[in-house]
Design an enzyme around this catalytic site. Structure first.
Site, PDB file in Angstrom:
ATOM      1  N   HIS A   1      37.374  32.155  20.916  1.00 14.20           N
ATOM      2  CA  HIS A   1      38.239  33.327  20.749  1.00 14.20           C
ATOM      3  C   HIS A   1      39.235  33.072  19.631  1.00 14.20           C
ATOM      4  O   HIS A   1      39.884  32.036  19.604  1.00 14.20           O
ATOM      5  CB  HIS A   1      38.987  33.583  22.065  1.00 14.20           C
ATOM      6  CG  HIS A   1      39.552  34.950  22.158  1.00 14.20           C
ATOM      7  ND1 HIS A   1      40.591  35.356  21.362  1.00 14.20           N
ATOM      8  CD2 HIS A   1      39.223  36.006  22.932  1.00 14.20           C
ATOM      9  CE1 HIS A   1      40.871  36.621  21.657  1.00 14.20           C
ATOM     10  NE2 HIS A   1      40.053  37.041  22.604  1.00 14.20           N
TER      11      HIS A   1
ATOM     12  N   ARG B   1      34.648  38.487  17.422  1.00 15.93           N
ATOM     13  CA  ARG B   1      35.363  37.233  17.640  1.00 15.93           C
ATOM     14  C   ARG B   1      34.800  36.060  16.853  1.00 15.93           C
ATOM     15  O   ARG B   1      35.550  35.269  16.292  1.00 15.93           O
ATOM     16  CB  ARG B   1      35.299  36.888  19.123  1.00 15.93           C
ATOM     17  CG  ARG B   1      36.056  37.902  19.906  1.00 15.93           C
ATOM     18  CD  ARG B   1      35.966  37.661  21.366  1.00 15.93           C
ATOM     19  NE  ARG B   1      36.848  38.623  22.010  1.00 15.93           N
ATOM     20  CZ  ARG B   1      36.936  38.792  23.314  1.00 15.93           C
ATOM     21  NH1 ARG B   1      36.189  38.076  24.122  1.00 15.93           N
ATOM     22  NH2 ARG B   1      37.767  39.672  23.797  1.00 15.93           N
TER      23      ARG B   1
ATOM     24  N   HIS C   1      36.487  30.097  24.983  1.00 19.12           N
ATOM     25  CA  HIS C   1      36.943  31.208  25.792  1.00 19.12           C
ATOM     26  C   HIS C   1      35.924  31.672  26.824  1.00 19.12           C
ATOM     27  O   HIS C   1      36.267  32.026  27.946  1.00 19.12           O
ATOM     28  CB  HIS C   1      37.267  32.352  24.840  1.00 19.12           C
ATOM     29  CG  HIS C   1      37.688  33.600  25.512  1.00 19.12           C
ATOM     30  ND1 HIS C   1      38.773  33.648  26.336  1.00 19.12           N
ATOM     31  CD2 HIS C   1      37.172  34.840  25.497  1.00 19.12           C
ATOM     32  CE1 HIS C   1      38.913  34.877  26.793  1.00 19.12           C
ATOM     33  NE2 HIS C   1      37.949  35.609  26.317  1.00 19.12           N
TER      34      HIS C   1
HETATM   35  C1  LIG Z   1      42.118  34.421  29.109  1.00 16.09           C
HETATM   36  C2  LIG Z   1      40.914  35.287  29.251  1.00 16.09           C
HETATM   37  C3  LIG Z   1      40.972  36.631  28.919  1.00 16.09           C
HETATM   38  C4  LIG Z   1      39.861  37.449  29.054  1.00 16.09           C
HETATM   39  N1  LIG Z   1      39.966  38.762  28.707  1.00 16.09           N
HETATM   40  C5  LIG Z   1      38.907  39.572  28.865  1.00 16.09           C
HETATM   41  C6  LIG Z   1      39.000  40.954  28.566  1.00 16.09           C
HETATM   42  O1  LIG Z   1      40.048  41.454  28.139  1.00 16.09           O
HETATM   43  N2  LIG Z   1      37.924  41.728  28.761  1.00 16.09           N
HETATM   44  C7  LIG Z   1      36.772  41.217  29.247  1.00 16.09           C
HETATM   45  O2  LIG Z   1      35.844  41.989  29.423  1.00 16.09           O
HETATM   46  N3  LIG Z   1      36.649  39.915  29.537  1.00 16.09           N
HETATM   47  C8  LIG Z   1      37.684  39.070  29.366  1.00 16.09           C
HETATM   48  N4  LIG Z   1      37.553  37.744  29.674  1.00 16.09           N
HETATM   49  C9  LIG Z   1      36.322  37.231  30.273  1.00 16.09           C
HETATM   50  C10 LIG Z   1      36.251  37.579  31.738  1.00 16.09           C
HETATM   51  O3  LIG Z   1      37.520  37.480  32.315  1.00 16.09           O
HETATM   52  C11 LIG Z   1      35.345  36.670  32.527  1.00 16.09           C
HETATM   53  O4  LIG Z   1      34.186  36.462  31.868  1.00 16.09           O
HETATM   54  C12 LIG Z   1      34.998  37.296  33.853  1.00 16.09           C
HETATM   55  O5  LIG Z   1      36.154  37.665  34.518  1.00 16.09           O
HETATM   56  C13 LIG Z   1      34.190  36.390  34.704  1.00 16.09           C
HETATM   57  O6  LIG Z   1      34.081  36.933  36.009  1.00 16.09           O
HETATM   58  P1  LIG Z   1      33.207  36.264  37.111  1.00 16.09           P
HETATM   59  O7  LIG Z   1      33.365  37.088  38.309  1.00 16.09           O
HETATM   60  O8  LIG Z   1      31.848  36.060  36.598  1.00 16.09           O
HETATM   61  O9  LIG Z   1      33.790  34.821  37.316  1.00 16.09           O
HETATM   62  P2  LIG Z   1      35.302  34.269  37.724  1.00 16.09           P
HETATM   63  O10 LIG Z   1      36.245  35.362  37.697  1.00 16.09           O
HETATM   64  O11 LIG Z   1      35.464  33.111  36.874  1.00 16.09           O
HETATM   65  O12 LIG Z   1      35.107  33.887  39.201  1.00 16.09           O
HETATM   66  C14 LIG Z   1      34.494  32.724  39.595  1.00 16.09           C
HETATM   67  C15 LIG Z   1      34.570  32.637  41.085  1.00 16.09           C
HETATM   68  O13 LIG Z   1      33.752  31.581  41.509  1.00 16.09           O
HETATM   69  C16 LIG Z   1      34.447  30.716  42.352  1.00 16.09           C
HETATM   70  N5  LIG Z   1      33.867  29.408  42.145  1.00 16.09           N
HETATM   71  C17 LIG Z   1      33.660  28.767  40.979  1.00 16.09           C
HETATM   72  N6  LIG Z   1      33.049  27.612  41.221  1.00 16.09           N
HETATM   73  C18 LIG Z   1      32.867  27.525  42.528  1.00 16.09           C
HETATM   74  C19 LIG Z   1      32.271  26.570  43.376  1.00 16.09           C
HETATM   75  N7  LIG Z   1      31.734  25.468  42.894  1.00 16.09           N
HETATM   76  N8  LIG Z   1      32.275  26.807  44.697  1.00 16.09           N
HETATM   77  C20 LIG Z   1      32.807  27.921  45.212  1.00 16.09           C
HETATM   78  N9  LIG Z   1      33.347  28.871  44.448  1.00 16.09           N
HETATM   79  C21 LIG Z   1      33.377  28.665  43.140  1.00 16.09           C
HETATM   80  C22 LIG Z   1      35.857  30.863  41.970  1.00 16.09           C
HETATM   81  O14 LIG Z   1      36.664  30.533  43.048  1.00 16.09           O
HETATM   82  C23 LIG Z   1      35.929  32.332  41.625  1.00 16.09           C
HETATM   83  O15 LIG Z   1      36.123  33.070  42.801  1.00 16.09           O
HETATM   84  C24 LIG Z   1      38.657  36.908  29.532  1.00 16.09           C
HETATM   85  C25 LIG Z   1      38.594  35.562  29.842  1.00 16.09           C
HETATM   86  C26 LIG Z   1      39.688  34.748  29.680  1.00 16.09           C
HETATM   87  C27 LIG Z   1      39.553  33.295  29.906  1.00 16.09           C
END
Ligand SMILES: Cc1cc2nc3c(=O)[nH]c(=O)nc-3n(C[C@H](O)[C@H](O)[C@H](O)COP(=O)(O)OP(=O)(O)OC[C@H]3O[C@@H](n4cnc5c(N)ncnc54)[C@H](O)[C@@H]3O)c2cc1C
Ligand code: HEM
Ligand code: SF4
Ligand code: FES
Lengths: 646, 253, 233
Positions: free
Chosen positions: A267, A338, A409
């Site tokens: 990023h 990006r 990122h």
């Molecule tokens: C700073 C930042 C800003 C961002 N801004 C944007 C944005 O503006 N727009 C956009 O579209 N995207 C954005 N993204 C990307 C986006 O936030 C993520 O890609 C997305 O939220 C991922 O969602 P997820 O549900 O896949 O995983 P996460 O939200 O990462 O959830 C992972 C889950 O898995 C659980 N978990 C992980 N490992 C284990 C394990 N071994 N055992 C049990 N549980 C586990 C965790 O507890 C959590 O509940 C951003 C990312 C970052 C870092």
């Protein structure tokens, strides 16, 4: 090699999803009650899936490692979420969102998946509004939009700089409602350490209770992995400290393919590293590029003076500023995708024009928009980000330009899934950032939130039925069978092994080392030589780790070091696979930049002839090299062109 | 920005091995901390030292380290999230401290938040309060278009002000009564401001307050401390709205 | 409405506190106004007339038990609330720097209230008890011309004025009492509105300022009387 079956129906693009939905099986309500589904991870993807599945009537068991689903890493997403609503009347459409995403991903994603994503995107907004997500509004009461990098329309919905938080809290609410009803059993502070395969099907997981250290077995008719990305391989990243690749990696070790591991997003707008005590990097939302202009000095002397702290950026007149993004990419300017923005920043800094004491930073200046719009407008748009910046750096961005630098990122790679979001292991699903499906080689801003929620609310609840319909005769999974026993034993064995090494170096030492190797050789710019070196170094690091790591505390108590040790052990393995994948992909595409593959102007050059595939890595054992399977990507609706944002 | 180094500071930390164990304070020395480092990075460095000395590192909760997940939760020098305004512990920087200073670090103290280990507390009570009614009861699918119900700019903004709560528990920690009113008010007020949430507003206010009482949080005496220590500056005006919602609901029963 | 659960709920309990508190404030405003007559007429006639009116008015007769009940509820519930709130934090902080985030009065309402309770007790004994039950030679009936008609009444003025003229200790007790009351109300007044839900980000500041003003009026209004006698006589 036989063609990989991705289950995409052979009908015209726009009809694929509806036709597919018509053809897949449905489970009756009475039978749903008898079926258990494990959802690991309750970020946007996992929470939305768990809630939706429970609403349908399945028995859901959900897991997260934090003390609450509300703390998942999704909470930190700032900028917004895309949707093809065309509320702005700027000629947006499902096709345009599809096209932008395919192009933004540098033609390395599946047409069918991306089209479906664009197609369900409007429903996400409706769903979230109904849940009480306080999206930004216009004075007339309608939803407001902003623009993000890599697109020419305004389709990003947002809730101040806290969009991820608000969306997650919406999904969290839906999940809580089901927890209260008893249809979801929520296990917080539980970390999944293995997936259990019985007769070739995913039948449960092994998880460690992070409060008392107990290793437990959980059985279910299907397992959904929604554990997010593995960006923390790099040690310093914008990911939360606990983000890990371990759940995904255990699935991989049980036979699930790991697709495109080398596709990592860097990023462009993060707060630069301040020193060697730093533990993580903070993102400044991409939305800032709407109103901030990126520049470095034109003259090297100025840059040197800035580096020494002899002058302030405000001393440099406009004529002496190089707005290099506007210069190089006149049509997209500061809003290039990006990967392009990141490389351009690195290019300037490598050439000696970086502006902070390490020479690794560029300016993001709001002077111009404050002059044009007034401080109040800027404050209303980005107040919390500016405050965040000031707290960290002690510099007031209303008065002095922000300093930014690229940072790790997001990981586009992840578990390979078919059109049903099922991995190649029957009954094992992967959603959200944990899978590889929709973003190709580069993700557009505000699309990860969209994908996570699309998967969880609108795709998985349908597609999982197709598999579970065949499981209605399967009784509750008995976790006393040998497969579970063995999995538990191997988990316990590994924890004991880590714990008993009692070497001399704490876990972080190895993690930092890994981060250096990854950033230097598998970071923003890669070449064959460096990648080979990286593999060598990481293999060596792995040996050192397993011989010399020091895990303190107790096994049967809260033990963050033990948790980290397990994760870092996996990160090292993931790092090696990433380097191998990067080595294989001899083209530059999206976030993957191979120095050997550039145009005459130094821009990234794709090689569609040889690399229009998703690489699907297959585990072959601890000491064997993994095998690369290739899923060919077919483009029937867009023409492959070299991306240009000029 | 010249980086100022704190050559030596002392940290006095609450150590407690588990829920049942008796705790005590211990004081440690930490050397060479950059004032540009964050408070948690200082603890990382201390932990690194403890591990190398063969001691048990200090357990504390943290995750995003950018002030949004609400996991970090330290009571530093007598204040929730330490001596700065509008921040979480992870956003606290060492430039707020002086050479040679002794910094006292305690866990959130509240009967409803038992200590799990050292500085880590169990905030499951917050989960239970949310589960009691912190949502709009809609299933996935079958909802109207996002623009079908216009919501005034001011209302949306006020809802967002409340929705900014990160569930950290600083309000409980800082309140002399360990009251969770600000936390509950943030959710009730957010949803009371939106047409989607109004429908079940009465049930929500009653259920969440009842759950809060049941879990052993104290009552609100309007000292306003929570608002000043809340990292997101959630206003106690939202508590007034919660009271209003609650009383309205009760009087119409 | 299930009364039991309401009066036991944190918000319900506080509701009672605020209603009774506001009621007490209203009463005290009237009480203070009458008391101030003490210092505007050294003959004591004005005060005596007012006191007589208050003592004989049927409306006041009804209000008196209500007032007593108000006090009783306010005090009883304040005890319940305070115990409950103290229980919510079994282990205290070693270091707690609350001065930076809240006013002293807001944190010490019970202590203020308890001291007020003592003060009110003394006060009731000094005047109310004597006027109503015990009697006192100073209260000997006098005749005051009221709208041209002579009316016979107790010389309440003499009772009050004598106490304040003769006892510096009581003067000080009453001055302190006034200040305590002012402090209690400086938080209590706006807090009561917050509790009944009459507050938002605009009214917040107004109510807070008003509370300080009323608190100050009480503090000054009640302590100026003993002060007057202390200085003048
Ligand atoms: C700073 C930042 C800003 C961002 N801004 C944007 C944005 O503006 N727009 C956009 O579209 N995207 C954005 N993204 C990307 C986006 O936030 C993520 O890609 C997305 O939220 C991922 O969602 P997820 O549900 O896949 O995983 P996460 O939200 O990462 O959830 C992972 C889950 O898995 C659980 N978990 C992980 N490992 C284990 C394990 N071994 N055992 C049990 N549980 C586990 C965790 O507890 C959590 O509940 C951003 C990312 C970052 C870092
Ligand atoms: C003398 C007249 C008194 C007046 C005018 C008065 C007024 C008030 C008011 C207006 C409140 C605010 C209620 C709310 O916040 O909802 C209050 C609160 C309170 N009062 Fe009194 N009170 C008086 C006497 C007492 C006495 C005698 C006691 C105790 C023995 C007492 C103890 C309390 C307590 C503990 C509170 C709650 C504190 C809080 O919620 O912040 N008060 N009072
Ligand atoms: S109201 Fe503020 S202090 Fe309380 S939990 Fe929410 S964010 Fe934390
Ligand atoms: S660690 Fe997430 S708010 Fe501090």
């Amino acid at each position: 090699m036989s063609k990989i079956d991705n289950k995409i129906p052979a009908v015209p693009l726009a009809e694929k999803w509806s036709k597919h939905k018509e053809s897949i099986k449905v489970v009756s309500p009475a039978n749903k009650r008898k079926l258990d589904v494990i959802v690991v991870g309750t970020g946007l993807a996992g929470a939305s899936a768990a809630a939706s599945l429970a609403e349908l009537g399945y028995n859901v068991h959900a897991f997260c490692y934090q003390d609450s689903p509300r703390r998942a890493h999704s909470i930190s997403a700032q900028g917004g979420i895309n949707a093809a609503k065309n509320y702005q009347n700027d000629n947006d459409s499902v096709f345009r969102l599809f096209f932008d995403t395919i192009k933004g991903g540098d033609y390395r994603s599946r047409e069918a998946n991306v089209y479906r994503l664009a197609e369900v995107s409007p429903n996400i907004i409706d769903q979230c509004v109904a849940q009480g997500v306080p999206f930004a509004r216009e004075y007339g009461g309608t939803l407001a939009n902003r623009s993000f990098g890599g697109v020419l329309v305004s389709r990003t919905f947002y809730a101040r700089g806290q969009t991820g938080q608000q969306l997650l809290l919406g999904a969290y609410g839906a999940l809580n409602r089901q927890v209260a009803k008893g249809s979801v059993k929520m296990y917080t502070r539980h970390e999944m350490l293995d997936v259990v395969i019985v007769d070739g099907k995913a039948r449960g997981i092994i998880a460690r209770d992070m409060v008392n250290g107990e290793v437990k077995r959980f059985g279910a008719h299907a397992v959904v992995v929604a554990t997010g990305g593995y960006g923390n391989v790099f040690f310093l990243s914008t990911n939360a400290m606990g983000c890990n690749g371990s759940a995904v990696w255990q699935c991989y070790k049980k036979g699930a393919w790991f697709a495109n591991p080398c596709f990592v997003q860097i990023h462009p707008t993060c707060i630069p590293v301040h020193g060697d005590q730093q533990s993580k990097l903070t993102l400044m939302s991409e939305s800032l590029r709407n109103d901030g202009r990126v520049w470095v000095p034109k003259k090297k002397e100025d840059a040197e003076k800035l580096q020494k702290g002899e002058i302030s950026p405000n001393d440099i007149p406009d004529e002496a500023r190089d707005f290099y993004l506007e210069r190089r990419y006149p049509s997209y300017g500061n809003l290039v995708p990006r990967d392009v923005a990141s490389r351009a920043a690195k290019e300037r800094c490598d050439a000696g024009f970086g502006v902070n004491n390490t020479g690794k930073a560029v300016y993001l200046d709001f002077k111009y928009s404050i002059e044009r719009l007034g401080k109040d407008v800027i404050e209303a748009r980005y107040g919390n980000l500016f405050q965040m910046y000031e707290k960290i750096t002690d510099v007031d961005p209303y008065k002095e330009p922000m300093m930014i630098y690229p940072a790790i990122h997001y990981t586009m790679g992840g578990l390979w899934v078919d059109y049903n979001l099922m991995t190649n292991i029957p009954g094992l699903y992967a959603i959200g950032e944990a899978n590889f499906s929709d973003h190709g080689a580069n993700r557009l801003g505000a699309s990860a939130l969209m994908q996570g929620l699309a998967d969880g609310y609108f795709v998985l609840p349908y597609t999982i039925g197709d598999y579970l319909a065949n499981e209605i005769m399967t009784p509750k999974i008995d976790t006393s069978i040998p497969e579970f026993e063995e999995a538990e034993k191997s988990v316990t064995g590994r924890l004991e092994k880590l714990f008993n090494i009692k070497g001399t170096e704490p876990v972080d030492h190895f993690h930092k080392e890994l981060g250096h190797i990854m950033w230097d050789y598998v970071g923003m710019s890669r070449n064959a030589e460096g990648l080979k070196t990286a593999v060598e170094k990481m293999k060596k690091l792995k040996k050192e780790f397993w011989a010399n790591v020091l895990v303190p505390g107790e096994m049967s108590n809260v033990n963050p070091e033990l948790e980290k040790a397990g994760r870092v052990a996996d990160f090292i393995d993931i790092g090696i696979l990433m380097a191998q994948d990067a080595l294989d992909r001899k083209e530059s595409c999206g976030g993957h930049f191979r120095e050997e593959s550039v145009t005459d102007e130094g821009e990234a050059k794709r090689d569609d002839e040889d690399f229009t595939y998703a690489s699907c890595w297959e585990y072959k054992g601890e000491d064997a090299e993994p095998v690369l399977n290739k899923e060919d990507l077919e483009f029937e609706n867009v023409a492959l062109t070299q991306r240009s944002y000029k | 920005m010249a980086d100022v180094i704190l050559k030596k500071i002392y940290v006095k930390v609450w150590r407690q091995n588990n829920v049942r164990a008796k705790g005590r304070f211990e004081t440690y020395e930490v050397e060479n901390i950059s004032q540009g480092s964050s408070f948690l990075e200082m603890l990382d460095i201390l932990n690194d030292k403890l591990i190398r000395e063969g001691k048990d590192p200090i357990a504390f909760d943290h995750d995003c380290r950018e002030g949004i997940c609400g996991t970090c939760s330290l009571y530093v020098n007598g204040r929730a999230h330490g001596p700065d305004r509008d921040i979480t512990t992870c956003q606290l920087h060492m430039r707020k401290f002086n050479e040679g200073e002794t910094i006292t670090i305690e866990p959130w103290r509240a009967g409803a938040f038992p200590v799990i280990k050292d500085l880590m507390v169990d905030r499951t009570a917050f989960e239970k309060i949310q589960q009691a009614g912190g949502f709009v009861s809609v299933n996935t699918g079958g909802v109207p278009d996002g623009n079908a119900i216009p919501i005034g700019y001011e209302d949306a903004e006020e809802a967002m002000d409340a929705a900014a709560c990160i569930g950290c528990g600083a309000c409980v920690a800082t309140c002399k009564n360990s009251s969770a009113m600000l936390f509950v008010a943030a959710k009730v007020s957010q949803l009371a401001k939106l047409p989607q949430g109004k429908v079940e507003g009465k049930r929500r206010a009653k259920a969440m307050v009842a759950k809060m009482d049941e879990l052993g949080f104290g009552g609100c005496t309007n000292t306003g401390a929570c608002e000043l220590e809340c990292p997101k500056g959630i206003s106690i005006s939202h508590i007034a709205r919660l009271n209003r919602e609650y009383l309205k609901a009760k009087f119409s029963d | 409405m299930s009364k039991g659960s309401f009066l036991n709920a944190s918000v319900g309990r506080k509701f009672l506190m605020s209603i009774t508190g506001l009621f007490l404030i209203m009463f005290l405003l009237v009480h203070m106004s009458i008391n101030l007559l003490l210092i505007f007429d050294d003959s004591g006639d004005l005060f005596n007339i007012a006191a007589h009116f208050m003592a004989t008015n049927p409306f006041i007769k009804i209000i008196e038990p209500v007032l007593a009940l108000g006090f009783a509820i306010h005090i009883l519930w304040s005890i319940i609330i305070t115990i409950q709130n103290m229980r919510a934090r079994p282990v205290k902080y070693l270091k707690s720097n609350q001065a930076v985030n809240s006013t002293w009065a807001s944190r010490n309402m019970f202590i203020l209230g308890a001291m007020l309770f003592v003060y009110i007790g003394i006060h009731l004994y000094n005047f109310w008890w004597k006027m109503k039950f015990a009697g006192d030679p100073l209260l000997e009936h006098i005749t005051v011309m009221q709208a041209g008609v002579p009316v016979e009444m107790e010389n309440a003025y003499a009772l009050v004025a004598t106490l304040f003229k003769e006892s510096v200790i009581y003067d000080i007790v009453y001055i302190i009492g006034g200040v305590l009351l002012g402090l209690h109300v400086s938080h209590g007044f706006w807090s009561a509105f917050q509790t009944i839900g009459f507050n938002n980000h605009i009214w917040r500041k107004r109510l807070f300022v008003l509370a300080q003003v009323i608190g100050a009026i009480f503090a000054i209004g009640f302590s100026v009387i003993p002060l007057y006698f202390l200085i003048k006589f």
